[in-house]
Design a protein around this motif. Structure first.
Motif, mmCIF file in Angstrom:
data_model
loop_
_atom_site.group_PDB
_atom_site.id
_atom_site.type_symbol
_atom_site.label_atom_id
_atom_site.label_comp_id
_atom_site.label_asym_id
_atom_site.label_seq_id
_atom_site.Cartn_x
_atom_site.Cartn_y
_atom_site.Cartn_z
ATOM 1 N N SER A 94 16.057 -49.948 -0.007
ATOM 2 C CA SER A 94 16.499 -51.345 0.095
ATOM 3 C C SER A 94 17.383 -51.701 -1.094
ATOM 4 O O SER A 94 17.577 -50.902 -2.014
ATOM 5 C CB SER A 94 15.275 -52.258 0.091
ATOM 6 O OG SER A 94 14.741 -52.304 -1.223
ATOM 7 N N GLU A 95 17.851 -52.915 -1.078
ATOM 8 C CA GLU A 95 18.493 -53.483 -2.266
ATOM 9 C C GLU A 95 17.465 -53.549 -3.406
ATOM 10 O O GLU A 95 16.270 -53.339 -3.188
ATOM 11 C CB GLU A 95 18.993 -54.886 -1.927
ATOM 12 C CG GLU A 95 17.852 -55.834 -1.533
ATOM 13 C CD GLU A 95 18.348 -57.180 -1.039
ATOM 14 O OE1 GLU A 95 19.401 -57.636 -1.476
ATOM 15 O OE2 GLU A 95 17.658 -57.780 -0.192
ATOM 16 N N LEU A 96 17.950 -53.864 -4.617
ATOM 17 C CA LEU A 96 17.053 -53.895 -5.778
ATOM 18 C C LEU A 96 16.223 -55.174 -5.768
ATOM 19 O O LEU A 96 16.750 -56.259 -5.549
ATOM 20 C CB LEU A 96 17.855 -53.845 -7.086
ATOM 21 C CG LEU A 96 18.881 -52.718 -7.229
ATOM 22 C CD1 LEU A 96 19.426 -52.686 -8.646
ATOM 23 C CD2 LEU A 96 18.255 -51.373 -6.891
ATOM 24 N N LEU A 97 14.922 -55.012 -6.011
ATOM 25 C CA LEU A 97 14.021 -56.165 -6.081
ATOM 26 C C LEU A 97 13.364 -56.198 -7.456
ATOM 27 O O LEU A 97 13.277 -55.175 -8.139
ATOM 28 C CB LEU A 97 12.914 -56.052 -5.020
ATOM 29 C CG LEU A 97 13.320 -55.846 -3.563
ATOM 30 C CD1 LEU A 97 12.074 -55.723 -2.691
ATOM 31 C CD2 LEU A 97 14.184 -56.990 -3.072
ATOM 32 N N LEU A 129 10.578 -50.070 10.176
ATOM 33 C CA LEU A 129 10.807 -51.408 9.616
ATOM 34 C C LEU A 129 9.845 -52.417 10.243
ATOM 35 O O LEU A 129 9.333 -53.311 9.551
ATOM 36 C CB LEU A 129 12.261 -51.827 9.818
ATOM 37 C CG LEU A 129 13.228 -51.051 8.910
ATOM 38 C CD1 LEU A 129 14.668 -51.341 9.261
ATOM 39 C CD2 LEU A 129 12.960 -51.371 7.444
ATOM 40 N N ALA A 130 9.556 -52.244 11.540
ATOM 41 C CA ALA A 130 8.569 -53.123 12.181
ATOM 42 C C ALA A 130 7.210 -52.937 11.499
ATOM 43 O O ALA A 130 6.497 -53.905 11.201
ATOM 44 C CB ALA A 130 8.470 -52.798 13.666
ATOM 45 N N PHE A 152 8.498 -58.993 2.933
ATOM 46 C CA PHE A 152 9.752 -58.224 2.855
ATOM 47 C C PHE A 152 10.744 -58.642 3.942
ATOM 48 O O PHE A 152 11.769 -57.988 4.143
ATOM 49 C CB PHE A 152 9.474 -56.718 2.991
ATOM 50 C CG PHE A 152 8.766 -56.108 1.805
ATOM 51 C CD1 PHE A 152 8.829 -56.703 0.552
ATOM 52 C CD2 PHE A 152 8.037 -54.928 1.929
ATOM 53 C CE1 PHE A 152 8.179 -56.149 -0.549
ATOM 54 C CE2 PHE A 152 7.399 -54.370 0.837
ATOM 55 C CZ PHE A 152 7.456 -54.984 -0.397
ATOM 56 N N GLU A 153 10.443 -59.707 4.641
ATOM 57 C CA GLU A 153 11.223 -60.067 5.825
ATOM 58 C C GLU A 153 12.723 -60.163 5.568
ATOM 59 O O GLU A 153 13.541 -59.771 6.392
ATOM 60 C CB GLU A 153 10.711 -61.399 6.390
ATOM 61 C CG GLU A 153 11.257 -61.704 7.748
ATOM 62 C CD GLU A 153 10.742 -63.045 8.239
ATOM 63 O OE1 GLU A 153 10.756 -63.253 9.453
ATOM 64 O OE2 GLU A 153 10.323 -63.875 7.399
ATOM 65 N N ARG A 154 13.087 -60.678 4.381
ATOM 66 C CA ARG A 154 14.525 -60.875 4.163
ATOM 67 C C ARG A 154 15.153 -59.799 3.264
ATOM 68 O O ARG A 154 16.272 -59.930 2.806
ATOM 69 C CB ARG A 154 14.771 -62.271 3.600
ATOM 70 C CG ARG A 154 14.886 -63.263 4.746
ATOM 71 C CD ARG A 154 15.245 -64.638 4.284
ATOM 72 N NE ARG A 154 14.061 -65.487 4.333
ATOM 73 C CZ ARG A 154 13.845 -66.512 3.549
ATOM 74 N NH1 ARG A 154 14.690 -66.831 2.612
ATOM 75 N NH2 ARG A 154 12.758 -67.239 3.684
#
Ligand code: FAD
Ligand code: PYC
Length: 405
Positions: A253-256, A306-307, A316-318
């Protein structure tokens, strides 16, 4: 620390040209091939070694895996080799002088039905008998370990509990490969990239060397560490291995900000996820079911994982996913490796680690090096001889493999 001290050196290992002959040729510069070369040079004093790779260092599964490290396998034979590896991981960064962010953040396997509960508890007990840390946690105890996990009883597959190995964790996979390449190269090993081994040369039942895209290289001993492409080299010799090659996909994913404190794995809804040091979520799921050497997979596998991720972590929805990729994993009928000499004198194989060989890297290094140096299996490798498929002495680790096969 000064900025200069933080800069990466231009090259970590010598750019070697292949020589016409070596004592040992290792095919495959993934973690296993490189760790083996390092151990051969360091422990056995055998440095007349080349590691040859058709691509680049750690460009295979070594740089494509999801970096989960643990030793909580079911049977004595496998937990012994994985625990040996885990102990090596604990001192490896210092030994190789490279910080590849080995972090024992814990690996949590979730149970969603009675079968899961029984299997995970059984495995925890088996681990305890073998002195391997693994704790069974009831649902109420999981919030402390992973506060963002959805523990609601009202979801499709409610979480009933989990098995936690606190000493398990993650490491930066490609950097582990670089660390081994540098260490092996410093000890005199030639690491040669961009050289395709096209065939293994055998005469009168004895290995003679390898034919490559850059000419023939003679060798007294040839050791394969070629993961999902191993059968391509052994089949022409009449050496049939019980291996199936499948794509296995992963994504980041993108960085969190730091949100996920441990690795979480669920076989039932099927996803496993961790958070890398940089901040990305790293996740994967089951195999693509068909056989293939293509390093890409099907979209539905990504969609389902992902589901599953959202079911376990609604927060983590967005999150946006940045990248997906695949490797070619080499699966045996018992989800355990094939490790040892072959009927061809001087030829040994290390393959069949399937979806779980990253964690074994430092253990494979010394076990396989011992096998090559002595011409007979290391005691930890003995149960993983090819012979077990003739004798029927399979070691079924599909449940502990953590990936749906
Ligand atoms: P590789 O790193 O694949 O190295 C083999 C090398 O051989 C390659 O570099 C290839 O280019 C080279 N090669 C092949 N044929 C030839 C030839 N003819 N000539 C020259 N070179 C050749 N394991 C875990 O423990 N934990 C995980 O979380 C995990 N997640 C995974 C996720 C994914 C998506 C994948 C694909 C794998 C995962 N694995 C995991 C499995 C793990 O990555 C592998 O078992 C392990 O990396 C195998 O190491 P290796 O060095 O044998 O193979
Ligand atoms: O072997 O632990 C494992 C694993 C996790 C994800 C892929 N393999």
């Amino acid at each position: 620390m000064s900025v200069a001290a933080l800069e990466h050196p231009p090259r970590l290992w010598r750019r070697a040209e292949p020589r016409p002959a070596y004592d040992v040729v290792i095919v495959g510069a993934g973690g296993h091939g490189l760790a083996t070369a390092y151990e051969l040079a360091k422990v056995h004093g055998i440095a007349d070694v080349a590691v040859l790779d058709r691509g680049y260092v750690a460009g295979g599964n070594m740089g494509r895996n999801t970096t989960v490290i643990r030793s909580n396998y079911l049977w004595d034979e496998s937990s012994a080799i994985y625990e040996h590896a885990l102990r090596r991981w604990e001192g490896l960064s210092a030994e190789l002088g490279y910080d590849f962010h080995f972090s024992q953040i814990g690996v949590l396997g979730l149970a969603h039905d009675e079968h899961d509960v029984r299997e995970l508890r059984r495995r925890s007990e088996a681990n305890a008998v073998n002195g391997i840390d693994s704790e069974w946690l009831e649902r109420a105890e999981l919030a402390e370990v992973c506060p963002i996990l959805n523990l609601s009883p009202d979801i499709r597959y409610p979480v009933l509990g989990g098995a936690l190995q606190r000493r398990g964790g993650i490491a930066r996979h490609d950097a582990v490969g670089w660390a081994y390449a540098r260490a092996a190269s410093d000890l005199g090993v030639d690491v040669v990239e961009g050289i395709d081994v096209e065939a293994i040369e055998v005469r009168d039942g004895r290995v003679q060397g390898v034919r490559t895209s850059r000419g023939t290289i003679r060798a007294r001993r040839v050791a394969l560490a070629t993961a999902g492409r191993t059968s391509l080299l052994t089949e022409p010799l009449g050496l049939r291995l019980p291996l199936q090659s499948h794509p296995l996909q992963a994504m980041v994913s993108e960085l969190l900000e730091p949100v996920l404190p441990c690795v979480v794995m669920s076989n039932a809804v099927h996803v496993y996820v961790s958070q890398a040091h940089k901040g990305e979520l790293v996740l994967g799921a089951g195999l693509d079911r068909y056989n293939s050497y293509a390093r890409r997979g099907s979209f539905h596998v990504l969609e389902r994982q992902l589901a599953a991720l959202l079911e376990l972590f609604p927060s983590f929805e967005r999150v946006r996913m940045l990248r997906t990729w695949a490797g070619t994993v080499d699966v045996t009928p018992d989800a355990c490796p094939i490790l040892g000499p072959t009927e061809i004198e001087g030829l040994s194989v290390n393959c069949g680690w399937g979806t779980g060989g990253f964690k074994a890297t430092p253990g494979v290094g010394d076990v396989y090096a011992h096998t090559i140096a002595h011409g007979e299996p290391h005691p930890l490798a003995q149960p993983f001889a090819l012979e077990r498929f003739r004798a029927g002495a399979l070691i079924d680790e599909f449940n502990a493999a953590g990936v749906a096969h």
